[in-house]
Write a protein that holds these residues in place. Sequence first.
Motif, PDB file in Angstrom:
ATOM      1  N   VAL A 211       0.831  -1.207   0.000  1.00 18.87           N
ATOM      2  CA  VAL A 211       0.000   0.000   0.000  1.00 18.87           C
ATOM      3  C   VAL A 211       0.865   1.257   0.000  1.00 18.87           C
ATOM      4  O   VAL A 211       0.620   2.205  -0.762  1.00 18.87           O
TER       5      VAL A 211
ATOM      6  N   ALA B 162       2.548   1.673  -3.414  1.00 19.01           N
ATOM      7  CA  ALA B 162       1.607   2.151  -4.430  1.00 19.01           C
ATOM      8  C   ALA B 162       1.292   3.630  -4.229  1.00 19.01           C
ATOM      9  O   ALA B 162       1.170   4.392  -5.198  1.00 19.01           O
ATOM     10  N   GLU B 163       1.163   4.044  -2.978  1.00 20.47           N
ATOM     11  CA  GLU B 163       0.886   5.456  -2.692  1.00 20.47           C
ATOM     12  C   GLU B 163       2.054   6.342  -3.117  1.00 20.47           C
ATOM     13  O   GLU B 163       1.853   7.408  -3.728  1.00 20.47           O
TER      14      GLU B 163
ATOM     15  N   ILE C 249      -9.296  -2.440  -8.434  1.00 21.92           N
ATOM     16  CA  ILE C 249      -9.006  -2.909  -7.076  1.00 21.92           C
ATOM     17  C   ILE C 249     -10.194  -3.675  -6.509  1.00 21.92           C
ATOM     18  O   ILE C 249     -10.026  -4.692  -5.820  1.00 21.92           O
TER      19      ILE C 249
ATOM     20  N   TRP D 224      -9.025   2.729 -11.323  1.00 17.05           N
ATOM     21  CA  TRP D 224      -8.320   1.992 -10.282  1.00 17.05           C
ATOM     22  C   TRP D 224      -9.270   1.464  -9.213  1.00 17.05           C
ATOM     23  O   TRP D 224      -9.056   0.374  -8.670  1.00 17.05           O
TER      24      TRP D 224
ATOM     25  N   LEU E 212      -3.173   6.091  -3.992  1.00 18.00           N
ATOM     26  CA  LEU E 212      -4.285   5.311  -3.454  1.00 18.00           C
ATOM     27  C   LEU E 212      -5.229   6.168  -2.626  1.00 18.00           C
ATOM     28  O   LEU E 212      -6.431   5.888  -2.551  1.00 18.00           O
TER      29      LEU E 212
END
Length: 244
Positions: free
Chosen positions: A14, A17-18, A219, A215, A33
């Motif tokens: 996470v 990805a951020e 997701i 996204w 995200l």
Amino acid sequence: MAAAYVVAGSVLLVVGAELIGRLELAGRAWPPLTDVVAYVATPAGGSLLWRNLLVTLESAAKGFLLGAAVALLGAALALVVPLLRPGLDRFSAILNAVPTIALAPLLITTVGREDTPAVIAALSVGFLMFVTMTSAFSNASEVYTDVFTVFGASRLTRLVRFDLPRSVPAFFDGLTLSAPAAVLGATIGEWFGAPAGLGLLLVSAMQNYQMALLWAAAISATLVSLAAYLLCTRLQRVVARRFA
């Protein structure tokens, strides 16, 4: 300890990805995200995603049940009537080898846009379940099959009293593999022109460059596939202990 590794890996994923989205390391097509979560948190975005998610879940569930039932019936038929086994094997292999992009237009014109995702999901599930069940039926010990033969039992009797009960763990193994395939098949089926669903959102968001929606839909499909896999895995473990 295993749970700690899972949590640590999830946190790293996470955070990574951020950072990629925040620093635009992959361009603007990869949003942070937090932007995706913020979009889902809005009433309009959350409602849109939820409605289409339910459509995909319904199509995936229909395809999952239909594919598993037809595959089990086909595997049982191949066992009871051995002459049909080579033909059913080839037919399932050929059907699985046909690209979805070639099948989708045919399905849209025959079963309709609304049912195409469920049919594609059923095809994805059916091949996996057919291979699993035919393998399970074929791995029976000759000692037990000879007992049924000596007592003059028919193949149908052997199927009902021996092969089906013995193959229950393998059946749930197949379901575990097929659950994510059902979600993927339904999503791909919606991609080709369904009136609603996550696949439709993916196409629409991509064409209109709505990265947060794109996204969010991707997701959501991933999380649903993961949840289906974990649920079937839990059921498979319970069944394995019961039939061990």
